[in-house]
Write a protein that holds these residues in place. Structure first.
Motif, PDB file in Angstrom:
ATOM      1  N   ALA A  17       0.842  -1.191   0.000  1.00 61.27           N
ATOM      2  CA  ALA A  17       0.000   0.000   0.000  1.00 61.27           C
ATOM      3  C   ALA A  17       0.879   1.242   0.000  1.00 61.27           C
ATOM      4  O   ALA A  17       2.025   1.216   0.457  1.00 61.27           O
ATOM      5  N   ALA A  18       0.331   2.353  -0.504  1.00 59.84           N
ATOM      6  CA  ALA A  18       1.096   3.590  -0.590  1.00 59.84           C
ATOM      7  C   ALA A  18       1.275   4.252   0.766  1.00 59.84           C
ATOM      8  O   ALA A  18       2.272   4.940   1.004  1.00 59.84           O
ATOM      9  N   GLN A  19       0.311   4.074   1.672  1.00 55.43           N
ATOM     10  CA  GLN A  19       0.343   4.703   2.986  1.00 55.43           C
ATOM     11  C   GLN A  19       0.256   3.616   4.057  1.00 55.43           C
ATOM     12  O   GLN A  19       0.232   2.427   3.739  1.00 55.43           O
ATOM     13  N   ASP A  20       0.168   4.039   5.329  1.00 57.17           N
ATOM     14  CA  ASP A  20       0.038   3.077   6.413  1.00 57.17           C
ATOM     15  C   ASP A  20      -0.785   3.709   7.537  1.00 57.17           C
ATOM     16  O   ASP A  20      -1.291   4.829   7.398  1.00 57.17           O
ATOM     17  N   VAL A  21      -0.910   2.986   8.656  1.00 57.36           N
ATOM     18  CA  VAL A  21      -1.788   3.448   9.727  1.00 57.36           C
ATOM     19  C   VAL A  21      -1.294   4.756  10.341  1.00 57.36           C
ATOM     20  O   VAL A  21      -2.103   5.567  10.826  1.00 57.36           O
ATOM     21  N   ALA A  22       0.008   5.021  10.306  1.00 58.17           N
ATOM     22  CA  ALA A  22       0.516   6.290  10.837  1.00 58.17           C
ATOM     23  C   ALA A  22      -0.044   7.467  10.046  1.00 58.17           C
ATOM     24  O   ALA A  22      -0.448   8.486  10.619  1.00 58.17           O
ATOM     25  N   ALA A  23      -0.088   7.333   8.724  1.00 63.98           N
ATOM     26  CA  ALA A  23      -0.659   8.389   7.895  1.00 63.98           C
ATOM     27  C   ALA A  23      -2.149   8.560   8.163  1.00 63.98           C
ATOM     28  O   ALA A  23      -2.670   9.680   8.164  1.00 63.98           O
ATOM     29  N   VAL A  24      -2.845   7.463   8.413  1.00 59.83           N
ATOM     30  CA  VAL A  24      -4.274   7.525   8.719  1.00 59.83           C
ATOM     31  C   VAL A  24      -4.516   8.275  10.023  1.00 59.83           C
ATOM     32  O   VAL A  24      -5.461   9.069  10.133  1.00 59.83           O
ATOM     33  N   LEU A  25      -3.665   8.047  11.021  1.00 62.78           N
ATOM     34  CA  LEU A  25      -3.817   8.752  12.288  1.00 62.78           C
ATOM     35  C   LEU A  25      -3.425  10.223  12.169  1.00 62.78           C
ATOM     36  O   LEU A  25      -3.876  11.051  12.965  1.00 62.78           O
ATOM     37  N   ASP A  26      -2.581  10.557  11.188  1.00 58.03           N
ATOM     38  CA  ASP A  26      -2.305  11.965  10.892  1.00 58.03           C
ATOM     39  C   ASP A  26      -3.526  12.637  10.268  1.00 58.03           C
ATOM     40  O   ASP A  26      -3.875  13.764  10.603  1.00 58.03           O
ATOM     41  N   ASN A  27      -4.161  11.904   9.355  1.00 59.99           N
ATOM     42  CA  ASN A  27      -5.283  12.460   8.596  1.00 59.99           C
ATOM     43  C   ASN A  27      -6.246  11.330   8.249  1.00 59.99           C
ATOM     44  O   ASN A  27      -5.993  10.560   7.324  1.00 59.99           O
ATOM     45  N   PRO A  28      -7.354  11.197   8.988  1.00 64.00           N
ATOM     46  CA  PRO A  28      -8.274  10.069   8.765  1.00 64.00           C
ATOM     47  C   PRO A  28      -9.257  10.280   7.610  1.00 64.00           C
ATOM     48  O   PRO A  28     -10.351   9.716   7.615  1.00 64.00           O
ATOM     49  N   ALA A  29      -8.860  11.042   6.613  1.00 59.86           N
ATOM     50  CA  ALA A  29      -9.727  11.271   5.460  1.00 59.86           C
ATOM     51  C   ALA A  29      -9.864   9.997   4.634  1.00 59.86           C
ATOM     52  O   ALA A  29      -8.984   9.129   4.627  1.00 59.86           O
ATOM     53  N   ASP A  30     -10.950   9.916   3.894  1.00 64.13           N
ATOM     54  CA  ASP A  30     -11.268   8.722   3.118  1.00 64.13           C
ATOM     55  C   ASP A  30     -10.136   8.328   2.172  1.00 64.13           C
ATOM     56  O   ASP A  30      -9.763   7.151   2.086  1.00 64.13           O
ATOM     57  N   GLY A  66       0.354  -1.704   9.125  1.00 67.92           N
ATOM     58  CA  GLY A  66       1.127  -1.228  10.255  1.00 67.92           C
ATOM     59  C   GLY A  66       2.498  -0.759   9.819  1.00 67.92           C
ATOM     60  O   GLY A  66       2.964  -1.088   8.723  1.00 67.92           O
ATOM     61  N   SER A  67       3.151   0.015  10.680  1.00 65.27           N
ATOM     62  CA  SER A  67       4.512   0.462  10.381  1.00 65.27           C
ATOM     63  C   SER A  67       5.162   0.966  11.659  1.00 65.27           C
ATOM     64  O   SER A  67       4.480   1.381  12.605  1.00 65.27           O
ATOM     65  N   ALA A  68       6.494   0.979  11.668  1.00 64.61           N
ATOM     66  CA  ALA A  68       7.228   1.508  12.815  1.00 64.61           C
ATOM     67  C   ALA A  68       6.941   2.986  13.022  1.00 64.61           C
ATOM     68  O   ALA A  68       7.046   3.504  14.143  1.00 64.61           O
ATOM     69  N   ASP A  69       6.541   3.684  11.956  1.00 70.76           N
ATOM     70  CA  ASP A  69       6.262   5.111  12.045  1.00 70.76           C
ATOM     71  C   ASP A  69       5.078   5.412  12.963  1.00 70.76           C
ATOM     72  O   ASP A  69       4.953   6.533  13.480  1.00 70.76           O
ATOM     73  N   SER A  70       4.219   4.421  13.193  1.00 70.02           N
ATOM     74  CA  SER A  70       3.064   4.656  14.069  1.00 70.02           C
ATOM     75  C   SER A  70       3.483   4.912  15.509  1.00 70.02           C
ATOM     76  O   SER A  70       2.697   5.446  16.303  1.00 70.02           O
ATOM     77  N   ALA A  71       4.730   4.585  15.870  1.00 72.12           N
ATOM     78  CA  ALA A  71       5.197   4.799  17.245  1.00 72.12           C
ATOM     79  C   ALA A  71       5.134   6.267  17.651  1.00 72.12           C
ATOM     80  O   ALA A  71       5.005   6.578  18.843  1.00 72.12           O
ATOM     81  N   ARG A  72       5.190   7.186  16.692  1.00 74.53           N
ATOM     82  CA  ARG A  72       5.112   8.604  17.061  1.00 74.53           C
ATOM     83  C   ARG A  72       3.718   9.009  17.530  1.00 74.53           C
ATOM     84  O   ARG A  72       3.538  10.092  18.081  1.00 74.53           O
ATOM     85  N   HIS A  73       2.741   8.127  17.341  1.00 78.79           N
ATOM     86  CA  HIS A  73       1.391   8.375  17.853  1.00 78.79           C
ATOM     87  C   HIS A  73       1.164   7.702  19.206  1.00 78.79           C
ATOM     88  O   HIS A  73       0.046   7.712  19.712  1.00 78.79           O
ATOM     89  N   ASP A  74       2.217   7.121  19.776  1.00 80.53           N
ATOM     90  CA  ASP A  74       2.032   6.312  20.981  1.00 80.53           C
ATOM     91  C   ASP A  74       2.304   7.072  22.267  1.00 80.53           C
ATOM     92  O   ASP A  74       2.268   6.498  23.345  1.00 80.53           O
ATOM     93  N   GLY A  75       2.558   8.365  22.176  1.00 81.87           N
ATOM     94  CA  GLY A  75       2.765   9.166  23.370  1.00 81.87           C
ATOM     95  C   GLY A  75       1.446   9.648  23.949  1.00 81.87           C
ATOM     96  O   GLY A  75       0.374   9.135  23.619  1.00 81.87           O
ATOM     97  N   PRO A  76       1.490  10.650  24.824  1.00 78.59           N
ATOM     98  CA  PRO A  76       0.257  11.204  25.393  1.00 78.59           C
ATOM     99  C   PRO A  76      -0.679  11.681  24.282  1.00 78.59           C
ATOM    100  O   PRO A  76      -0.248  12.336  23.332  1.00 78.59           O
TER     101      PRO A  76
END
Length: 257
Positions: free
Chosen positions: A54-67, A89-99
């Protein structure tokens, strides 16, 4: 569209294996299924044969949940390209794991609201109570807590239920616990038998039956990139039947909500 979260606040209890077993059961039951891989290790994405598709991953979705972002983060699974998709999934999603502030907790739920083609969504949460798990559980109708019969896993299960209750009182009033699945059960272990009794005393009817026995077939199927329902042998059939039972309970609970 029912959404089931799989969580544990302790690593190493087989949470991802339970996610994969439930996904296998869902496909076997003819349910069009999406697996959301929130764990930065992205083991579920790898096991489902969706890496790099896929071109994107869940980290991008959490940045912008647009369709359009959500659609670009979806990939088909090699297990069954017609019935099973993965939100990568991706390692980049870890930046969403803070407060995580309250106004951001609903981003995954917003993303899933753009989809209507699935009969079931399964969310594999990280083994911790950071921002990712909180966002994942906020998007769920039911939460399944994974544990194994060991001292530290028992205490982690208790913390997970407290976390679910806290979210119900704040950002996710619709969230309900499905129950506890006890994984990696070994026969004739006195220590495990003691911990099983401890779990049953703590959670009573929330302990799901059957418990998941420790079987080499689980690791063998994962290593071969195949579902447990597609793996030969009596041990695989035993595991497949257990996952069928747990999934059926979850689907009944979510249909009654």
């Amino acid at each position: 569209m029912p959404v089931l979260g799989v969580c544990s606040l302790k690593g190493g209890v087989g949470k991802t294996s339970i996610t994969l077993g439930l996904a296998s059961a869902a496909v076997a039951a003819g349910l069009r299924t999406l697996v959301v891989d929130l764990d930065p290790q992205a083991d579920t994405t790898l096991a489902l044969g969706a890496t790099g598709a896929a071109a994107q991953d869940v980290a991008a979705v959490l940045d912008n949940p647009a369709d359009y972002v959500v659609k670009s983060a979806l990939a088909v699974s090699s297990w069954d390209p017609d019935m099973l998709d993965v939100l990568m999934g991706s390692a980049d999603s870890a930046r969403h794991d803070g407060p995580t502030y309250e106004h951001r907790l609903g981003r995954l739920a917003t993303a899933l609201d753009t989809l209507d083609e699935y009969d079931l969504v399964i969310i594999d949460c990280p083994p911790s109570l950071g921002g990712l798990t909180r966002q994942g559980l906020t998007a769920c109708d039911r939460a399944l807590v994974v544990t194994e019969p060991g001292l530290f896993s028992v205490t982690a299960a208790a913390r997970a239920f407290k976390a679910i209750d806290d979210l119900r009182r704040s950002s996710a009033p619709h969230l309900q616990p499905l129950g506890v699945v006890i994984n990696r059960v070994r026969a004739r272990s006195s220590e495990q038998a003691y911990r099983q009794a401890e779990l049953e005393g703590m959670f009573g009817p929330l302990i799901l039956s059957p418990m998941i026995p420790e079987r080499a077939a689980m690791q063998q199927a994962q290593g071969a990139g195949r579902s447990i329902h597609d793996w030969p042998g009596a041990s695989a059939a035993e595991l497949a039947q257990a996952f069928d039972s747990i999934l059926a309970r979850g689907m009944r609970a979510m249909s009654e909500a």
